[in-house]
Write a protein that holds these residues in place. Structure first.
Motif, mmCIF file in Angstrom:
data_model
loop_
_atom_site.group_PDB
_atom_site.id
_atom_site.type_symbol
_atom_site.label_atom_id
_atom_site.label_comp_id
_atom_site.label_asym_id
_atom_site.label_seq_id
_atom_site.Cartn_x
_atom_site.Cartn_y
_atom_site.Cartn_z
ATOM 1 N N ARG A 1 -26.350 -5.910 28.261
ATOM 2 C CA ARG A 1 -24.948 -5.182 28.726
ATOM 3 C C ARG A 1 -23.989 -5.836 28.169
ATOM 4 N NH1 ARG A 1 -26.330 -3.294 34.777
ATOM 5 N NH2 ARG A 1 -28.238 -2.006 34.531
ATOM 6 N N HIS A 22 -20.725 -5.647 22.272
ATOM 7 C CA HIS A 22 -21.776 -4.782 22.761
ATOM 8 C C HIS A 22 -22.861 -4.167 21.921
ATOM 9 C CE1 HIS A 22 -19.520 -1.283 20.469
ATOM 10 N NE2 HIS A 22 -18.567 -2.419 20.753
ATOM 11 N N ALA A 30 -29.101 -0.229 28.160
ATOM 12 C CA ALA A 30 -28.330 -0.501 29.687
ATOM 13 C C ALA A 30 -28.935 -0.477 30.834
ATOM 14 C CB ALA A 30 -27.060 0.463 29.393
ATOM 15 N N ASP A 38 -20.332 -6.826 27.177
ATOM 16 C CA ASP A 38 -18.825 -6.539 27.783
ATOM 17 C C ASP A 38 -18.768 -4.866 28.089
ATOM 18 O OD1 ASP A 38 -17.555 -9.373 27.806
ATOM 19 O OD2 ASP A 38 -17.700 -9.060 25.558
ATOM 20 N N MET A 39 -19.585 -4.306 27.400
ATOM 21 C CA MET A 39 -19.487 -2.617 27.555
ATOM 22 C C MET A 39 -20.779 -2.141 27.169
ATOM 23 S SD MET A 39 -16.858 -1.704 24.315
ATOM 24 C CE MET A 39 -17.859 -0.056 24.331
ATOM 25 N N ILE A 40 -20.886 -0.972 27.397
ATOM 26 C CA ILE A 40 -22.360 -0.272 26.815
ATOM 27 C C ILE A 40 -21.976 1.329 26.547
ATOM 28 C CG2 ILE A 40 -23.493 -1.314 28.830
ATOM 29 C CD1 ILE A 40 -23.573 1.513 30.163
ATOM 30 N N ARG A 41 -22.594 1.644 25.626
ATOM 31 C CA ARG A 41 -22.316 2.883 25.000
ATOM 32 C C ARG A 41 -23.305 3.841 25.667
ATOM 33 N NH1 ARG A 41 -23.139 -0.840 20.848
ATOM 34 N NH2 ARG A 41 -25.038 -0.098 20.003
ATOM 35 N N TYR A 64 -20.131 -5.163 17.550
ATOM 36 C CA TYR A 64 -21.335 -4.706 18.111
ATOM 37 C C TYR A 64 -22.512 -4.602 16.958
ATOM 38 C CZ TYR A 64 -20.180 0.084 16.087
ATOM 39 O OH TYR A 64 -19.915 1.043 15.318
ATOM 40 N N TYR A 74 -14.491 -7.360 23.249
ATOM 41 C CA TYR A 74 -15.725 -6.561 23.543
ATOM 42 C C TYR A 74 -16.755 -7.034 22.718
ATOM 43 C CZ TYR A 74 -12.445 -3.513 26.256
ATOM 44 O OH TYR A 74 -11.559 -3.132 27.215
#
Length: 316
Positions: free
Chosen positions: A145, A131, A138, A147-150, A95, A129
């Motif tokens: 976005r 990110h 997001a 594979d995942m957002i924080r 990330y 992932y």
């Protein structure tokens, strides 16, 4: 560690530094560790081999935020490839972080990140992932976005985004109760240095909280609180453990009356953003500064479902 003790089955990713001396806890509690140096990766791999336990990691890649992370250069890609080949490390994710200065800089950072990821994956490093998006990105930039957002501030119903649409509402109310009421004569001062003096005979209420609990000291003369459905001003210098308000117009007030610092009371609502703007900061800092001696009361469907007293046993 506290999160893993409470929810041992939930994945917890540390997105910052863990000192080398604390890496054994990463393995003991199954914490996902961010790695941004080859040296720490080697150490964690050795510790994991000794315990015969694979360590899950995310790689931090610096695309221009210049905080932490492998710098964007061929040498870093070579080091990351070495990490991916370590038998006791599982590189689950990679990330970066956007500076969110403007569209152009976002695009430069995103392309830099994806170029690095694509090169690594083309050479055998595969990540479940990828990110780069925080709460703001997001919502405002869905193309980032991955594979995942924080999610950060949006979890608390705080709005930092500007372009996208997401219906949220503030999830917190910060409240206290009047601890003492004092009559103050015209011309008399209140709190340190008498920076506030009574323009007329005044009733002053003390509230048992202050900057040690996360209420910014520089809100003196700026902040309002809600009492009996009306907003009244904070007066005098905000103390470590005490704060004073002017309740002159509220003749029926008593010690023990509820006072809301931000959030809703009746028809009145004080958003966190209002406090943050007055204090010259952002809404998220206001929440992050709320200390542990402030009890947390959890409400679902209008009913209290839990209460957390960090400094006292719940039975007290």
């Amino acid at each position: 560690v506290e999160l893993k003790q409470a929810y041992p089955g939930y994945p917890v990713l540390i997105m910052g530094l863990t000192p080398d001396r604390l890496l054994p806890y990463v393995l003991e509690y199954g914490i996902i560790q961010t790695i941004d140096t080859l040296a720490q990766a080697r150490l964690l791999n050795r510790l994991a081999s000794e315990k015969k336990q694979q360590a899950v990691i995310h790689i931090k890649y610096d695309t221009g935020f210049h905080r932490i992370g492998f710098p964007d250069c061929p040498e870093s890609l070579d080091e990351i490839r070495q990490i991916c080949s370590m038998p006791w490390l599982k590189p689950e994710g990679i990330y970066s972080h956007l500076a969110l200065k403007d569209d152009q800089s976002n695009q430069v950072q995103f392309r830099c990140f994806m170029d690095a990821v694509n090169e690594l994956e083309g050479q055998g490093c595969h990540f479940r992932y990828k990110h780069i998006a925080d709460s703001i990105a997001a919502v405002d930039f869905p193309e980032y976005r991955l594979d995942m957002i924080r999610a950060g501030a949006i979890v608390y119903g705080l709005k930092g985004f500007h372009r996208g649409q997401l219906v949220i509402r503030q999830a917190l109310t910060f409240k206290t109760r009047i601890s003492h009421i004092t009559p103050v004569l015209k011309g008399q001062g209140v709190s340190y240095d008498y920076l506030w003096t009574a323009p007329q005979d005044t009733r002053v209420a003390a509230l048992p909280f202050g900057y040690a609990d996360g209420y910014p000291r520089n809100l003196r003369g700026k902040a309002m609180v809600t009492l009996r459905g009306k907003q009244v001003p904070v007066i005098g210098v905000i103390c470590m453990d005490q704060c004073m308000i002017d309740i002159t117009g509220e003749a029926n007030c008593r010690s023990g009356d509820e006072v809301v610092l931000f959030g809703r009371q009746g028809d009145q609502f004080i958003p966190v953003e209002e406090l943050a703007n007055a204090a010259g900061t952002i809404n998220y800092e206001i929440l992050c500064n709320i200390g542990r001696r402030v009890p947390r009361v959890y409400i679902r469907n209008g009913k209290v479902v839990d209460r957390e007293e960090y400094l006292f046993d719940k039975s007290i």
